[in-house]
Design an enzyme around this catalytic site. Structure first.
Site, mmCIF file in Angstrom:
data_model
loop_
_atom_site.group_PDB
_atom_site.id
_atom_site.type_symbol
_atom_site.label_atom_id
_atom_site.label_comp_id
_atom_site.label_asym_id
_atom_site.label_seq_id
_atom_site.Cartn_x
_atom_site.Cartn_y
_atom_site.Cartn_z
ATOM 1 N N ASP A 119 0.794 4.239 -0.299
ATOM 2 C CA ASP A 119 1.015 3.378 0.943
ATOM 3 C C ASP A 119 1.816 4.076 2.289
ATOM 4 O O ASP A 119 2.477 5.090 1.832
ATOM 5 C CB ASP A 119 2.079 2.235 0.435
ATOM 6 C CG ASP A 119 2.115 1.172 1.216
ATOM 7 O OD1 ASP A 119 1.436 0.863 2.162
ATOM 8 O OD2 ASP A 119 3.267 0.325 1.002
ATOM 9 N N HIS A 137 -4.947 6.054 8.232
ATOM 10 C CA HIS A 137 -6.146 5.884 7.233
ATOM 11 C C HIS A 137 -6.894 7.240 6.934
ATOM 12 O O HIS A 137 -7.272 7.550 5.984
ATOM 13 C CB HIS A 137 -7.023 4.756 7.045
ATOM 14 C CG HIS A 137 -6.259 3.433 7.140
ATOM 15 N ND1 HIS A 137 -5.080 3.302 6.237
ATOM 16 C CD2 HIS A 137 -6.358 2.185 7.851
ATOM 17 C CE1 HIS A 137 -4.812 2.066 6.441
ATOM 18 N NE2 HIS A 137 -5.434 1.389 7.411
ATOM 19 N N LEU A 159 -11.638 16.927 -14.263
ATOM 20 C CA LEU A 159 -10.678 15.763 -13.797
ATOM 21 C C LEU A 159 -11.499 14.427 -13.522
ATOM 22 O O LEU A 159 -12.625 14.454 -13.038
ATOM 23 C CB LEU A 159 -10.108 16.343 -12.293
ATOM 24 C CG LEU A 159 -9.395 15.218 -11.540
ATOM 25 C CD1 LEU A 159 -8.048 14.883 -12.211
ATOM 26 C CD2 LEU A 159 -9.100 15.561 -10.069
HETATM 27 C C1 IPE Z 1 -0.984 -1.572 -1.736
HETATM 28 O O1 IPE Z 1 -0.754 -1.428 -0.353
HETATM 29 C C2 IPE Z 1 -2.346 -1.549 -1.907
HETATM 30 C C3 IPE Z 1 -2.920 -0.326 -1.724
HETATM 31 C C4 IPE Z 1 -2.066 0.943 -1.286
HETATM 32 C C5 IPE Z 1 -4.244 0.061 -1.549
HETATM 33 P P1 IPE Z 1 -0.092 -2.709 0.621
HETATM 34 O O2 IPE Z 1 0.327 -2.025 1.697
HETATM 35 O O3 IPE Z 1 -1.534 -3.742 0.746
HETATM 36 O O4 IPE Z 1 0.833 -3.590 -0.443
HETATM 37 P P2 IPE Z 1 2.083 -4.628 0.099
HETATM 38 O O5 IPE Z 1 1.136 -5.816 0.328
HETATM 39 O O6 IPE Z 1 2.589 -4.325 1.141
HETATM 40 O O7 IPE Z 1 2.714 -4.882 -1.285
HETATM 41 C C1 IPE Z 2 -1.908 2.054 2.568
HETATM 42 O O1 IPE Z 2 -1.431 2.263 3.775
HETATM 43 C C2 IPE Z 2 -3.314 1.839 2.688
HETATM 44 C C3 IPE Z 2 -3.951 0.697 2.483
HETATM 45 C C4 IPE Z 2 -3.541 -0.517 1.935
HETATM 46 C C5 IPE Z 2 -5.568 0.654 2.691
HETATM 47 P P1 IPE Z 2 -0.957 0.730 4.752
HETATM 48 O O2 IPE Z 2 -2.119 0.454 5.356
HETATM 49 O O3 IPE Z 2 -0.417 -0.544 3.830
HETATM 50 O O4 IPE Z 2 0.229 1.444 5.580
HETATM 51 P P2 IPE Z 2 1.438 0.563 5.852
HETATM 52 O O5 IPE Z 2 2.215 0.070 4.515
HETATM 53 O O6 IPE Z 2 1.145 -0.625 6.891
HETATM 54 O O7 IPE Z 2 2.538 1.493 6.544
HETATM 55 MG MG MG Z 3 1.325 -1.009 3.232
#
Ligand code: IPE
Ligand code: IPE
Ligand code: MG
Length: 253
Positions: A26, A43, A137
């Site tokens: 995240d 990403h 792995l």
């Molecule tokens: C959780 O991340 C899912 C992934 C990393 C794929 P999110 O950024 O979507 O989670 P919430 O919604 O903030 O909890």
């Molecule tokens: C996690 O990073 C990746 C996915 C959920 C695909 P985020 O896109 O949630 O990044 P933040 O949380 O907005 O910084």
């Molecule tokens: Mg996020």
């Protein structure tokens, strides 16, 4: 212990590297925002860090790496971001599978794949088939995955194949039907990006996993940060309901 029914029984050693690491990657969006870049740039950088993580697991002898790439709730994001994430997923499958295969990595994708477009589903099927014989792995990507979905689909599958379970069933009856049935439960869970929540990741399997939360954003989570998480794990005592004294005497009694 007549009433002991939990299936989490074994006490794996903690002094060694964890056997199974599960990660919520995240913070990509915030990483990009800090640099005045579009979210997708975060990403893209995030995919690079996946490569680094796989390499680190191979070097450290970690057998299972499970990564949360797209949750069942992430469809709620703006359409543009969702479609860019899907494109990145397709690109990663097209470009990375060869290298994964050469390095002895077995790739699996878990989640409700039926919602993905046919091209992506086909790439997933090919990648899984191609790497099915690899054993160095086990890399699992959770995509359109939700922990509640997993428990529901496993229950439905179990009842469809063994209708007699309607009258009563145990944890061990359900487990073969869960998406991660091929792996031991995660030893170490890592969430980057500062939030301290599970966000519907592996709900069943995390019952006794050691949790590690870090404010470091996923695109900054390099090998040195990963090693900090492993060191934290190695300093913990996993008791699974027992007392410290019991562990010293007979760890798996
Ligand atoms: C959780 O991340 C899912 C992934 C990393 C794929 P999110 O950024 O979507 O989670 P919430 O919604 O903030 O909890
Ligand atoms: C996690 O990073 C990746 C996915 C959920 C695909 P985020 O896109 O949630 O990044 P933040 O949380 O907005 O910084
Ligand atoms: Mg996020």
């Amino acid at each position: 212990m007549a009433f002991f029914s939990s299936s989490t029984r074994q006490v794996p050693p903690t002094a060694v590297v964890p056997q199974h690491v599960a990660v919520i990657m995240d913070g990509n969006g915030r990483w990009a925002k800090k640099r005045f870049l579009p979210r997708v740039a975060g990403h893209v950088k995030g995919v690079e860090l996946v490569r680094e993580m796989v390499r680190a697991c191979l070097e450290r002898g970690i057998q299972y790496l499970t990564l949360f790439a797209f949750s069942s709730e992430n469809w709620r994001r703006p359409q543009d971001e969702v479609s860019l994430l899907m494109q990145l997923f397709v690109k990663a499958l097209e470009q990375e599978v060869d290298k994964l295969d050469r390095n002895g990595v077995r790739l699996r994708i878990i989640g409700d794949l039926s919602r993905f477009e046919p091209r992506l589903q086909e790439l997933i099927r090919q990648a899984e088939t191609r790497t099915a014989g690899n054993t160095r792995l086990d890399l699992t990507i959770a995509a359109n995955y939700g922990g509640r979905w997993d428990i529901m689909q496993a229950t439905n599958q179990m009842l469809a194949t063994q209708p007699e379970k309607r009258d009563g069933w145990q944890e061990s009856d359900l487990e073969p039907h869960l998406s991660m049935s091929f792996a031991p439960e995660p030893d170490l869970f890592i969430r980057t990006g500062g939030e301290e929540r599970i966000s519907n990741f592996l709900l069943w399997q995390l019952a006794y996993t050691e949790l590690y939360f870090t404010p470091v954003l996923w695109p900054d989570f390099d090998t040195a940060e990963f090693d900090k998480a492993i060191t934290s794990f190695q300093q913990r005592e996993r008791r699974f309901g027992r007392t410290s004294e019991q562990l010293v005497e007979k760890p798996n009694a």
